[in-house]
Enzyme design. Structure first.
Site, mmCIF file in Angstrom:
data_model
loop_
_atom_site.group_PDB
_atom_site.id
_atom_site.type_symbol
_atom_site.label_atom_id
_atom_site.label_comp_id
_atom_site.label_asym_id
_atom_site.label_seq_id
_atom_site.Cartn_x
_atom_site.Cartn_y
_atom_site.Cartn_z
ATOM 1 N N GLU A 134 5.147 10.525 0.677
ATOM 2 C CA GLU A 134 5.604 10.279 2.043
ATOM 3 C C GLU A 134 6.021 11.573 2.738
ATOM 4 O O GLU A 134 6.869 11.573 3.637
ATOM 5 C CB GLU A 134 6.773 9.277 2.068
ATOM 6 C CG GLU A 134 6.430 7.902 1.541
ATOM 7 C CD GLU A 134 5.434 7.146 2.392
ATOM 8 O OE1 GLU A 134 5.178 7.568 3.536
ATOM 9 O OE2 GLU A 134 4.902 6.138 1.918
ATOM 10 N N GLY A 145 -8.733 16.689 0.005
ATOM 11 C CA GLY A 145 -8.536 17.882 0.824
ATOM 12 C C GLY A 145 -7.591 17.665 1.981
ATOM 13 O O GLY A 145 -7.488 18.507 2.876
#
Length: 385
Positions: free
Chosen positions: A366, A131
């Site tokens: 990233e 989440g």
């Protein structure tokens, strides 16, 4: 303005290129099929012996002290041959750097030399959760005081190198009453710690040799000295290291895109249709010209970000610009390369099919391209106001 690499940077780039051609290119396709994984691990060991696991790490901890520019150009060369190997090298350097930056002397001595030397095949970042992806401040993994130590509970996903990592850098909530993102701390958890379990492996689109797994913490007891950096300051550490990691992923993307373009150029010079080489058609020439220009622009953006980081200047905006542009340029280069190959490009007979799959993730991990645009805009607007 001098855009030339130093003698040392050239040497590191050339060494990476030679290793990539000799050791990685020959096995990349097999690794993509899930074969010859022992060779993958052996190559990580060899790269450690050559000094590639600590390019921006001080020599007292086993690093090379070559700097961020050298790291970027080396990673590009490795990625031109095998993206799975390159991403492992990138994450290993990130783990070493974050421990060097905020760790105690004891923590640095305990972990960095083992990664740099190859004793630990890898280190791993445990930040992302089911989440909490683009919004890491929404994490729920917790670290609760237990006497002098801590107890970790929760789960992480998409953890690169998890099955063979020697140590995990783990982020967890340590103060639930603090504002979002303010009550997070960072910990060092050695592999094999009871309650720290490597979960299922993801079945991915690309970069198959690089393992990506779930990581579970079930009443995982760690000592007090496992805290990395200051208590409740872990989110700042994560933001800082992700900025540096974007230089790595941008460099990796550049390598993949360049490999795809190089393959397409060679093919266009050989393949004939309508009585002439593909390279003689203006439509193909324009594809090559556009992709070459974009990849060169990506390289310059990466050099700027790497140089600024190396010089101790602010580089968050520049790293996001470089990662955004390089990853999207690499994907376009792979698309156009596949188009130049035509039907052959869609088969596994040629590597552009693999390059296309390996490149796709670079716009996601990233920090997605969308997140990079938010960071860039925020930095620009902050400068104006």
């Amino acid at each position: 303005m001098n855009l030339d690499l130093t003698d040392e940077q050239n040497l590191i780039r050339d060494t990476a290129r030679e290793f990539a051609v000799a050791e990685l290119e020959t096995v990349a396709a097999a690794l993509d099929r899930g074969e010859q994984l022992p060779v993958f691990f052996a190559n990580l060991k060899k790269l450690a012996e050559l000094g590639f696991m600590g390019l921006n790490v001080r020599s007292e901890y086993g690093g090379t002290e070559a700097g961020v520019v050298a790291f970027s150009v080396a990673l590009t060369e490795l990625a031109r041959a095998c993206a799975s190997t390159a991403v492992t090298v990138s994450v290993n350097n990130m783990v070493c750097e974050v421990i060097q930056e905020v760790g105690t002397q004891a923590q640095r001595q305990a972990y960095i030399p083992r990664i740099c030397s190859g004793e630990h095949l890898a280190g791993a970042f445990a930040l992302t959760e089911p989440g909490a992806g683009s919004d890491p401040s929404a994490m729920t993994t917790s670290a609760v005081r237990d006497g002098d130590g801590w107890v970790l509970n929760g789960s992480k996903i998409f953890i690169t190198s998890a099955p063979y990592a020697g140590v995990f850098v783990v982020w967890a909530v340590t103060d639930r009453t603090a504002p979002k993102g303010k009550g997070v701390s960072c910990f060092l958890v050695p592999a094999g710690t009871p309650g720290c379990l490597v979960g299922r492996a993801e079945e991915k689109m690309g970069q198959h040799a690089s393992s990506t797994n779930e990581l579970l913490f079930q009443n995982c007891h760690i000592p007090g000295d496992a805290l990395l950096g200051q208590l409740n300051e872990g989110f700042r550490v994560a933001v800082s290291e992700l900025a540096g990691g974007r230089i790595g992923i941008g460099s990796l993307a550049l390598g993949i895109g360049q490999a795809a373009l190089d393959s397409a150029i060679r093919y266009a010079l050989e393949r004939k249709q309508f009585g002439q080489r593909l390279s003689d058609f203006q439509a193909i020439q324009w594809k090559i010209a556009d992709c070459s220009t974009e990849l060169e622009a990506a390289r310059l953006l990466l050099m700027q970000a790497a140089y600024r980081k190396e010089q101790g200047k602010s580089y968050s905006k520049e790293a996001s610009m470089a990662k955004l542009f390089a990853s999207e340029a690499a994907n376009r280069a792979c698309y156009e390369a596949l188009q130049i190959f035509g039907g052959y490009g869609y088969t596994t007979e040629f590597p552009v099919e693999r390059y296309s799959r390996d490149a796709r993730i670079t716009t996601i991990y990233e920090g997605t391209s969308e997140i990079q645009r938010l960071i860039i805009a925020r930095e620009i607007l902050r400068g104006v106001s």
